[in-house]
Design an enzyme around this catalytic site. Structure first.
Site, PDB file in Angstrom:
ATOM      1  N   GLU A   1      11.813  12.135 -12.803  1.00 48.94           N
ATOM      2  CA  GLU A   1      11.075  12.508 -11.813  1.00 48.94           C
ATOM      3  C   GLU A   1      10.770  11.376 -10.687  1.00 48.94           C
ATOM      4  OE1 GLU A   1       8.355  14.823  -9.675  1.00 48.94           O
ATOM      5  OE2 GLU A   1       9.355  15.402 -11.524  1.00 48.94           O
TER       6      GLU A   1
ATOM      7  N   ASP B   1       8.942   4.258   4.628  1.00 44.97           N
ATOM      8  CA  ASP B   1       7.418   4.519   4.494  1.00 44.97           C
ATOM      9  C   ASP B   1       6.429   3.530   5.072  1.00 44.97           C
ATOM     10  OD1 ASP B   1       8.049   6.651   3.181  1.00 44.97           O
ATOM     11  OD2 ASP B   1       7.375   6.286   1.243  1.00 44.97           O
TER      12      ASP B   1
ATOM     13  N   HIS C   1      11.156   9.535  -0.491  1.00 45.59           N
ATOM     14  CA  HIS C   1      10.417   8.264  -0.298  1.00 45.59           C
ATOM     15  C   HIS C   1      11.240   6.961  -0.427  1.00 45.59           C
ATOM     16  CE1 HIS C   1       6.332   9.940  -1.731  1.00 45.59           C
ATOM     17  NE2 HIS C   1       7.254  11.055  -1.375  1.00 45.59           N
TER      18      HIS C   1
ATOM     19  N   HIS D   1      12.519   9.319  -4.854  1.00 50.71           N
ATOM     20  CA  HIS D   1      13.061   8.378  -4.200  1.00 50.71           C
ATOM     21  C   HIS D   1      14.583   8.417  -3.962  1.00 50.71           C
ATOM     22  CE1 HIS D   1      13.775   6.095  -7.973  1.00 50.71           C
ATOM     23  NE2 HIS D   1      12.375   5.807  -7.921  1.00 50.71           N
TER      24      HIS D   1
ATOM     25  N   ASP E   1       5.355  -1.579   1.065  1.00 50.93           N
ATOM     26  CA  ASP E   1       5.593  -0.545  -0.061  1.00 50.93           C
ATOM     27  C   ASP E   1       6.488  -0.702  -0.928  1.00 50.93           C
ATOM     28  OD1 ASP E   1       4.796   2.195  -0.614  1.00 50.93           O
ATOM     29  OD2 ASP E   1       6.821   2.851   0.064  1.00 50.93           O
TER      30      ASP E   1
ATOM     31  N   GLU F   1       9.029   1.094  -4.165  1.00 54.57           N
ATOM     32  CA  GLU F   1       9.469   2.289  -4.895  1.00 54.57           C
ATOM     33  C   GLU F   1       9.667   1.961  -6.506  1.00 54.57           C
ATOM     34  OE1 GLU F   1       9.377   5.180  -4.011  1.00 54.57           O
ATOM     35  OE2 GLU F   1       8.948   4.811  -1.853  1.00 54.57           O
TER      36      GLU F   1
END
Length: 244
Positions: A52, A157, A152, A57, A7, A9
């Site tokens: 945003e 995750d 997140h 995160h 994963d 970010e």
């Protein structure tokens, strides 16, 4: 089989517009066993982060200012991922960002050095058509505890995805496996039986009704007649001789 739950970010949603990876989380699983050999990196994106994205995160430019740049750790990332199957939720997003980072450095694309890519979002859509299939929704549906997921995070995750994947694919592997994780019956492998906790199963005890017992006795009588009275399974066991 070596699998990496992967994963990222990012600074925003558009890799093609110059958004960058700021966190990478990798969780290793070999033959359906989590190894604890994970990779977690924060990266300096060398650019601003969308407001945003920060709300999602929680990672800021200030926090990432002293972190390595992607170019400084690319060899570490490629070495860790090489040859493994990547398991990703919404793989197109993360693979798109990875490929954009690799292209900037003139490096081969992800699919050139990994063993394959499996998208759990597509798997979930096939298994649960018409339902919400976000990672949070799958955690709730499959009873995976995600109570720590305030923001997140790539490593968190990836860890949640590993648990979701194990539950999504439970029952797809043979119970008999050799020491290398292959199905039993192949030459050169000692077989072992997967351990099952039978205490989790509650089996009901159903008593026969009088009518069923009567029908059973009729069948036994017919068998007794057909065998000439040689139904050994109902012959009374001989009494033991008294001890001398």
């Amino acid at each position: 089989m070596r699998q990496i739950f992967f994963d990222t970010e990012t600074t925003g949603l558009r890799a093609e517009a110059g958004d960058r990876i700021i966190e990478i989380g990798c969780v290793e699983m070999v033959n359906r066993q989590l190894t604890g050999n994970n990779l977690h990196l924060y990266l300096n994106p060398e650019r601003d982060i969308d407001e945003e994205a920060v709300r999602i995160h929680g990672l800021t430019v200030e926090f990432l200012a002293d972190k390595p740049k992607f170019a400084e750790v690319v060899d570490q990332i490629v070495d860790f991922l090489s040859g493994a199957e990547l398991v990703i939720h919404n793989a197109a997003f993360d693979i798109g960002f990875m490929n954009a980072e690799l292209k900037r450095l003139g490096r081969p694309l992800v699919t050139d050095f990994v063993g394959g890519v499996r998208d759990t979002l597509l798997m979930a859509r096939d298994m649960f058509p018409g339902k919400a299939n976000s990672l949070d929704a799958l955690c709730k549906r499959l009873e995976v505890d995600n109570s720590n997921r305030t923001f997140h995070g790539a490593l968190l995750d990836s860890e949640l995805l590993a648990e979701v994947y194990i539950r999504l694919t439970r029952g797809q592997d043979a119970l008999l496996m050799d020491d290398h994780g292959s199905a039993s019956g192949q030459e050169g492998g000692d077989t072992r039986v997967a351990q099952v906790d039978f205490s989790r199963f509650v089996l009901p005890v159903l008593q026969a009704t009088p009518e069923e017992l009567e029908a059973h006795e009729k069948v036994l009588a017919e068998l007794d007649k057909a065998s000439g009275g040689k139904r050994v399974w109902q012959t009374a066991a001989p009494e033991a001789s008294p001890a001398a």
